[in-house]
Structure formats: C-alpha cells, structure tokens
Design a protein around this motif. Structure first.
Motif, PDB file in Angstrom:
ATOM      1  N   UNK A   1     -30.184  -7.856  14.277  1.00 30.82           N
ATOM      2  CA  UNK A   1     -28.918  -8.945  14.490  1.00 30.82           C
ATOM      3  C   UNK A   1     -28.376  -9.277  15.676  1.00 30.82           C
ATOM      4  N   UNK A   2     -28.158  -7.983  16.597  1.00 34.91           N
ATOM      5  CA  UNK A   2     -27.813  -8.500  18.134  1.00 34.91           C
ATOM      6  C   UNK A   2     -28.891  -8.584  18.811  1.00 34.91           C
ATOM      7  N   UNK A   3     -30.289  -7.978  18.298  1.00 37.17           N
ATOM      8  CA  UNK A   3     -31.431  -8.408  19.031  1.00 37.17           C
ATOM      9  C   UNK A   3     -31.758  -9.814  19.015  1.00 37.17           C
ATOM     10  N   UNK A   4     -31.615 -10.408  17.889  1.00 33.30           N
ATOM     11  CA  UNK A   4     -31.965 -11.863  17.743  1.00 33.30           C
ATOM     12  C   UNK A   4     -30.979 -12.761  18.867  1.00 33.30           C
ATOM     13  N   UNK A   5     -29.585 -12.418  18.644  1.00 37.25           N
ATOM     14  CA  UNK A   5     -28.688 -13.096  19.526  1.00 37.25           C
ATOM     15  C   UNK A   5     -29.094 -12.808  21.077  1.00 37.25           C
ATOM     16  N   UNK A   6     -29.431 -11.679  21.389  1.00 37.75           N
ATOM     17  CA  UNK A   6     -29.855 -11.647  22.865  1.00 37.75           C
ATOM     18  C   UNK A   6     -31.325 -12.262  23.071  1.00 37.75           C
ATOM     19  N   UNK A   7     -32.135 -12.290  22.100  1.00 40.18           N
ATOM     20  CA  UNK A   7     -33.514 -12.924  22.538  1.00 40.18           C
ATOM     21  C   UNK A   7     -33.292 -14.179  22.448  1.00 40.18           C
ATOM     22  N   UNK A   8     -32.421 -15.003  21.646  1.00 42.58           N
ATOM     23  CA  UNK A   8     -31.896 -16.437  21.544  1.00 42.58           C
ATOM     24  C   UNK A   8     -31.462 -16.811  22.837  1.00 42.58           C
ATOM     25  N   UNK A   9     -30.627 -16.178  23.299  1.00 41.43           N
ATOM     26  CA  UNK A   9     -29.885 -16.511  24.654  1.00 41.43           C
ATOM     27  C   UNK A   9     -30.887 -16.238  25.888  1.00 41.43           C
ATOM     28  N   UNK A  10     -31.738 -15.327  25.622  1.00 40.29           N
ATOM     29  CA  UNK A  10     -32.991 -15.426  26.984  1.00 40.29           C
ATOM     30  C   UNK A  10     -33.792 -16.706  26.773  1.00 40.29           C
ATOM     31  N   UNK A  11     -34.355 -16.706  25.624  1.00 42.01           N
ATOM     32  CA  UNK A  11     -35.468 -17.849  25.274  1.00 42.01           C
ATOM     33  C   UNK A  11     -34.818 -19.171  25.807  1.00 42.01           C
TER      34      UNK A  11
END
Length: 335
Positions: free
Chosen positions: A206-216
């Motif tokens: 959940x949080x890994x997706x949110x973090x990666x989404x912001x980064x990408x």
C-alpha cells in the motif's frame, strides 16, 4: 570484455559490502551488555536455577567466548559464508537455521511480491499520470498517493481485519489456517498460504505503491520537460514510441536503482504488520529477539540475511541498469 569486467567489479564490491556488514552486525552483537553465556545463565536463573561464576566461565569456554574478538568474527563469518550456519540462539539454545527454517524465505517472498505489486501499479499509472492532461484524473491519483503515504500500514491492517471480521466472521490473521499451521508442506498447505498471504502483501504494498507512484510521476514529469524530448518531437517522433524510447527509459533508471532501498523499507514495516496479523515469520522473530528476549545472535542472523538479500538485489539491478543504460558501466569503469 568491458561488461565482464563490470560484473566482476560489482561482484567484488558486493562481497566487500557483505564482509563489512557482517563485521558491523557481529560487533553490535558483542556490544550488548553481558555476553551470550551471561545472558543465557541469567535467563536460567529467572527459571529458578542457581548459577555460579564457575558456571559462567564453563559456558563461555564452551561457546568459544574466551577467544579474541577477530578470531570469533572470522569463525562466525566463515561458517555463514561456507556452510550457511548462523550458530545457536543465545537464549533458546536451538540452531538458528532451525528457528528460521522457511520463515526468512516467506518473509523475503512477501516483501518481494509486495514490491512487485507496488511497481506493477505505480510504473504504468505514474507514467500515464505524468503524460495525461486530465486534471480530474491527476488530482484523484494525487489524492490516492497522498493517502497511501499518510495512512500507516498498521492502521490499514486493523481496518481490513475489522471489516473482514464483521462481514465474513474471520479476521484473516496468521499465514496458515489451524489445520495447516504445524503440518508439513503440501499442495493444500501451499494453497492455504496463498489464500492468506495476499493480505500482508497488499498492506505492505500500500505505502510502497504510493511512494513509487509519486517518484515515477515526478521523474517522468522532469524528463518530459527536457530538451532532448523537444528535439525528438521536432524530428517527428510522437506517442508511445517517443514515450518509451526516451523519457520513460531514462526515468525508470533511478526507480530500478532504488529497489534495494525499497526492499529494506518494506521489511522495516513488516514486524509491526506481523504483530497485528499474528504472522509467524522472520519479522515477528526479529521483534521478539530485539524487544523481548534480547537474543542478539538470532537478531544478527536475520539482519545479516536481509542485508544479503538487499546486496544481491542491488547487484542484479546494477547489471540490469548497465544493460539498459551503458552510461552506468562507464561511470563504474571510468570509461
């Protein structure tokens, strides 16, 4: 020839990193007040067994604690590298390899799949979000990513457990049902595990997706504004061909390079999730060893194996990056 040299250089760096980490982990194990013999006999004393100075000295000799520090570290790391043997648990007096068993592989598997889940969603969605001119969709994605960063994993776990208990009458805790908990591995146990493993995977992802989404999204937006993209458009290159050949390819480099960091971050969140979901895996063992039993040998083994997994992941991501982007090879080899 240059690629082979690059691989050997990276492999040498990985081995040196593991040796340095092993020295740090072993040193931290040694810095804990009271050696392993004293902690174990103190534990036995709490169970009503009297101990003497002679008992401590005999136990220290049996464990080899009377040898110099560097000799003990060399023996420990030699056993780890050559035989994969982490010795005995300081408190439980059971082989650490037996204690961990499949637990460490289950833990790493859950973390790896959570990362895969996160990036399978974040990469395409982040690219679309950066290239689309739809304010409503962009704001919705931004809200979801901020929510993922703001909401702790343990709170999400509690919400899912509460919902599942109210609707289905099952809290979905544990990695196995009661009938399979102590049973040997079989197809039935594997299917039971898969039917429950999705929950910690989703929670950690959940949080890994949110973090990666912001980064990408940030990396893609930055690449799209660069002059080489404008020049490619001036040459008549548009659409997916332009997107995947230039900005997406360059933006994914830092993402791939950060996989080791992301694995570490996901594993750091695992012990808390393990406590809430009553998972019997390495994250729960690590928390038990550090916070309750003070079993530094067990904790050191888990930390070292996690570090080894991160170093191995970084090694393979470096190889992948060197294939995707030759500049990576030149930066290391100085060419």
């Amino acid at each position: 020839m240059q690629f082979a040299h690059f691989v050997l250089t990276r492999a040498g760096m990985a081995i040196v990193t593991l040796l340095l980490v092993s020295f740090i982990v072993f040193s931290l194990m040694e810095m804990v007040p009271g050696n392993c013999a004293e902690r174990y006999l103190a534990y036995k004393n709490t169970q009503g067994q009297g101990i003497t100075v002679e008992d401590i000295e005999a136990e220290e000799k049996r464990l080899g604690l009377d040898r110099p520090f560097l000799v003990r570290w060399g023996s420990w790391i030699g056993n780890v590298f050559v035989r994969g043997d982490f010795g005995e648990s300081c408190i439980l007096r059971v082989r650490i390899n037996e204690l961990l068993g499949t637990k460490i592989w289950i833990s790493l598997g859950i973390c790896f799949v959570a990362l895969l889940f996160a990036y399978l969603i974040a990469i395409p969605v982040g690219i679309v979000s950066a290239t689309a001119n739809n304010p409503l969709a962009n704001n919705a994605l931004r809200f979801v990513s901020y929510l993922g960063l703001a909401m702790p994993n343990f709170l999400l776990a509690l919400m899912i457990m509460l919902f599942s208990t109210m609707v289905f009458g099952d809290s979905l805790t544990g990695l196995f049902s009661k009938e399979y908990r102590d049973a040997p591995w079989s197809l039935g146990k594997l299917m039971d595990f898969l039917s429950r493993a999705w929950l910690p995977i989703v929670i950690l992802g959940w949080s890994a997706t949110a973090f990666a989404l912001q980064t990408v999204r940030a990396l893609m937006s930055d690449e799209l504004g660069k002059l080489y993209v404008t020049a490619a458009r001036a040459r008549g290159m548009y659409g997916r061909r332009l997107l995947w050949r230039y900005p997406a390819r360059h933006a994914l480099g830092p993402i791939i390079n950060s996989l080791g960091f992301d694995l570490n971050r996901v594993f750091n969140e695992l012990p808390i999730v393990a406590v809430i979901l009553t998972l019997t895996e390495a994250g729960a063992l690590l928390l038990e060893a550090l916070a309750r039993s003070n079993d530094q040998q067990l904790a050191g083994a888990i930390i070292f194996m996690l570090t080894a997994a991160i170093v191995a992941l970084n090694f393979f991501t470096d190889l992948l990056l060197s294939i995707i982007d030759p500049r990576m090879r030149r930066s290391v080899m100085g060419g």
